[in-house]
Scaffold this motif. Structure first.
Motif, short mmCIF file in Angstrom:
data_model
loop_
_atom_site.label_atom_id
_atom_site.label_comp_id
_atom_site.label_asym_id
_atom_site.label_seq_id
_atom_site.Cartn_x
_atom_site.Cartn_y
_atom_site.Cartn_z
N UNK A 10 9.38 -30.71 -3.98
CA UNK A 10 8.14 -30.63 -3.25
C UNK A 10 7.25 -29.33 -3.58
N UNK A 11 6.19 -29.55 -4.05
CA UNK A 11 5.30 -28.55 -4.37
C UNK A 11 3.90 -29.06 -4.67
N UNK A 12 2.87 -28.19 -3.95
CA UNK A 12 1.39 -28.78 -4.24
C UNK A 12 0.96 -28.88 -5.50
N UNK A 16 3.08 -27.44 -11.65
CA UNK A 16 4.63 -26.89 -11.19
C UNK A 16 5.80 -27.84 -11.05
N UNK A 17 5.12 -28.80 -10.44
CA UNK A 17 6.36 -29.94 -10.26
C UNK A 17 6.57 -30.51 -11.52
N UNK A 18 5.80 -30.65 -12.48
CA UNK A 18 6.23 -31.40 -13.90
C UNK A 18 7.10 -30.39 -14.55
N UNK A 33 14.96 -37.76 -7.82
CA UNK A 33 14.75 -39.04 -7.39
C UNK A 33 13.44 -39.35 -6.65
N UNK A 34 12.55 -37.95 -6.59
CA UNK A 34 11.14 -38.24 -5.92
C UNK A 34 10.37 -37.03 -5.95
N UNK A 47 13.21 -39.07 4.35
CA UNK A 47 13.87 -40.26 5.06
C UNK A 47 14.05 -41.47 4.35
N UNK A 48 13.30 -41.75 3.38
CA UNK A 48 13.46 -42.97 2.56
C UNK A 48 14.56 -42.96 1.57
N UNK A 49 14.38 -41.80 0.69
CA UNK A 49 15.46 -41.44 -0.26
C UNK A 49 16.50 -40.74 -0.04
#
Length: 228
Positions: A10-12, A16-18, A33-34, A47-49
């Motif tokens: 999780x990062x906006x 950075x996420x890449x 996973x996400x 909640x989903x993963x």
């Protein structure tokens, strides 16, 4: 090796996420996973993963990492477990770091840490340990917790601990592993593990990180360098 550690990132900032995603995916025992760009989406995906670990930025638009951490940790599955949260932060977020730990985060990592530290941090958090060992981290929590300590005292919980359990809790607050505490107190590692389990049960807290927060709030841990 057993099953892979499932991670939600999780990062906006997409760049950075890449970068972090590629790093995490390079580890053979970690499965990304996400990804989420804000706290609300992080809560939904968690909640989903049902990842094992959520690597969480703090400052994001909409729901920030603090609120998201509280929601994720406070929403266990049918088995009573919830993802563990690893906070990514910088030196100027001391107060935020404390809030994240108080809301249930299992530790935090400075954003300027070496890349290999992130992989190790995910493994440590997934194994149920607290990522609070670096001395700068302990000083940071000590400084913030000292300012907030007066409103979070639980003397009745402290009095429920035995002298040995208090000794072990103080060492946990220093960021020591079970093996290190065993060496420090001249006990077996299994004995330390048993003591830690009893401490968590008596304090009604979920993990070692919350034990550290409790210790600092209740004056059971001195500033780094004061202990033998």
């Amino acid at each position: 090796m057993g099953e892979s550690i499932r991670v939600l990132l999780v990062d906006d900032q997409e760049m950075v996420r890449d970068g972090l995603g590629a790093l995490l995916s390079s580890a053979p025992d970690i499965e990304l996973v996400g990804e989420a760009g804000d706290g609300l989406r992080a809560v939904q995906l968690a909640a989903e993963l049902r990842p094992d670990v959520v690597v969480m930025d703090i400052r994001m638009p909409g729901m920030d990492g603090l609120a998201a951490t509280g929601r994720i940790v406070g929403t266990p599955d049918a088995a009573g477990t919830s993802p563990r949260v690893l906070i990514l932060t910088t030196f100027d977020l001391d107060e935020y770091v404390y809030e994240a730990l108080a809301r249930g985060a299992s530790g935090f990592l400075l954003k300027d840490a070496p890349a290999r530290d992130l992989i190790n941090a995910v493994r440590v958090i997934a194994a149920g340990e607290a990522l609070l060992a670096p001395s700068v981290t302990r000083r940071l929590i000590d400084d913030v917790a000292r300012r907030r300590r007066s409103g979070n005292l639980r003397p009745e919980a402290v009095s429920a601990l035995t002298v040995r359990e208090l000794d072990v809790l103080r060492q946990v607050a220093r960021g020591l592993s079970n093996a290190e505490i065993a060496e420090e107190l001249f006990l077996s590692e299994q004995t330390i593990k048993t003591h830690v389990g009893r401490i968590l049960a008596k304090l009604e807290i979920r993990d070692r990180t919350q034990a550290v927060v409790f210790a600092y709030e209740n004056g059971l841990a001195g500033v780094v360098g004061e202990e033998h």
